[in-house]
Write a protein that holds these residues in place. Structure first.
Motif, PDB file in Angstrom:
ATOM      1  N   ASP A  22       0.829  -1.207   0.000  1.00 43.58           N
ATOM      2  CA  ASP A  22       0.000   0.000   0.000  1.00 43.58           C
ATOM      3  C   ASP A  22       0.864   1.258   0.000  1.00 43.58           C
ATOM      4  OD1 ASP A  22      -2.246  -1.601  -0.020  1.00 43.58           O
ATOM      5  OD2 ASP A  22      -2.657  -1.369   2.130  1.00 43.58           O
ATOM      6  N   ALA A  23       1.949   1.242   0.763  1.00 40.05           N
ATOM      7  CA  ALA A  23       2.857   2.394   0.798  1.00 40.05           C
ATOM      8  C   ALA A  23       3.515   2.608  -0.567  1.00 40.05           C
ATOM      9  CB  ALA A  23       3.925   2.204   1.875  1.00 40.05           C
ATOM     10  N   LEU A  24       3.876   1.530  -1.213  1.00 42.90           N
ATOM     11  CA  LEU A  24       4.506   1.625  -2.531  1.00 42.90           C
ATOM     12  C   LEU A  24       3.508   2.064  -3.597  1.00 42.90           C
ATOM     13  CD1 LEU A  24       7.166   1.199  -4.006  1.00 42.90           C
ATOM     14  CD2 LEU A  24       6.542  -1.181  -4.328  1.00 42.90           C
ATOM     15  N   ALA A  25       2.247   1.674  -3.439  1.00 45.61           N
ATOM     16  CA  ALA A  25       1.220   2.005  -4.422  1.00 45.61           C
ATOM     17  C   ALA A  25       0.677   3.424  -4.272  1.00 45.61           C
ATOM     18  CB  ALA A  25       0.075   1.014  -4.326  1.00 45.61           C
ATOM     19  N   ASP A  31       8.230   7.090   1.703  1.00 45.08           N
ATOM     20  CA  ASP A  31       9.521   6.442   1.863  1.00 45.08           C
ATOM     21  C   ASP A  31      10.194   6.253   0.511  1.00 45.08           C
ATOM     22  OD1 ASP A  31       9.088   6.176   4.628  1.00 45.08           O
ATOM     23  OD2 ASP A  31       7.974   4.322   4.318  1.00 45.08           O
ATOM     24  N   ASP A  32      11.456   5.906   0.575  1.00 34.48           N
ATOM     25  CA  ASP A  32      12.244   5.617  -0.613  1.00 34.48           C
ATOM     26  C   ASP A  32      11.632   4.414  -1.333  1.00 34.48           C
ATOM     27  OD1 ASP A  32      14.328   5.417  -2.457  1.00 34.48           O
ATOM     28  OD2 ASP A  32      15.532   4.179  -1.096  1.00 34.48           O
ATOM     29  N   THR A  33      11.299   4.557  -2.594  1.00 30.60           N
ATOM     30  CA  THR A  33      10.645   3.471  -3.323  1.00 30.60           C
ATOM     31  C   THR A  33      11.555   2.258  -3.475  1.00 30.60           C
ATOM     32  OG1 THR A  33      11.245   4.455  -5.449  1.00 30.60           O
ATOM     33  CG2 THR A  33       9.067   4.972  -4.581  1.00 30.60           C
ATOM     34  N   LEU A  36      11.264   0.343  -0.292  1.00 30.80           N
ATOM     35  CA  LEU A  36       9.957  -0.317  -0.233  1.00 30.80           C
ATOM     36  C   LEU A  36       9.923  -1.562  -1.121  1.00 30.80           C
ATOM     37  CD1 LEU A  36       7.548   2.757  -0.257  1.00 30.80           C
ATOM     38  CD2 LEU A  36       7.917   1.158   1.631  1.00 30.80           C
ATOM     39  N   ARG A  37      10.497  -1.458  -2.317  1.00 25.67           N
ATOM     40  CA  ARG A  37      10.527  -2.605  -3.224  1.00 25.67           C
ATOM     41  C   ARG A  37      11.351  -3.747  -2.637  1.00 25.67           C
ATOM     42  NH1 ARG A  37      12.415   0.777  -7.448  1.00 25.67           N
ATOM     43  NH2 ARG A  37      10.695   2.100  -8.008  1.00 25.67           N
ATOM     44  N   ARG A  38      12.478  -3.398  -2.037  1.00 20.72           N
ATOM     45  CA  ARG A  38      13.322  -4.427  -1.418  1.00 20.72           C
ATOM     46  C   ARG A  38      12.601  -5.099  -0.254  1.00 20.72           C
ATOM     47  NH1 ARG A  38      18.854  -0.941  -1.653  1.00 20.72           N
ATOM     48  NH2 ARG A  38      19.339  -1.410  -3.834  1.00 20.72           N
ATOM     49  N   ARG A  39      11.917  -4.290   0.554  1.00 21.50           N
ATOM     50  CA  ARG A  39      11.165  -4.850   1.676  1.00 21.50           C
ATOM     51  C   ARG A  39      10.051  -5.760   1.165  1.00 21.50           C
ATOM     52  NH1 ARG A  39       9.731  -4.768   6.868  1.00 21.50           N
ATOM     53  NH2 ARG A  39       7.563  -4.456   7.468  1.00 21.50           N
TER      54      ARG A  39
END
Length: 79
Positions: A22-25, A31-33, A36-39
């Motif tokens: 949800d944070a990435l979307a 936050d740093d995208t 977020l992708r790595r997480r």
């Protein structure tokens, strides 16, 4: 399948995956995208290879139920 069949760590990992997704979307992620992708990738690996899936009678159905359970629980907490 009963809700109590899912281990707590699996439910928590799915909830963290949902929050990260949800944070990435979000239109403008706070936050740093890249982070977020790595997480999201790390959480995806944890979800996919969790030992619980070796004992589940129907893995695809159980994965769907887990996602629905966590989404519904998150919606109830937000209300």
């Amino acid at each position: 399948m009963d809700v109590t069949d899912f281990p707590d760590d699996l439910v928590q990992t799915q909830a963290a995956w949902n929050a990260t997704y949800d944070a990435l979307a979000a239109p403008r992620p706070r936050d740093d995208t890249t982070a977020l992708r790595r997480r999201l990738l790390r959480l995806s690996v944890r979800l996919w290879w969790h030992p619980y899936w070796k004992t589940a009678p129907s893995v695809p159905a159980a994965r769907t139920e887990l996602r629905q359970l966590v989404r519904a629980h998150g919606a109830v907490q937000a209300a």
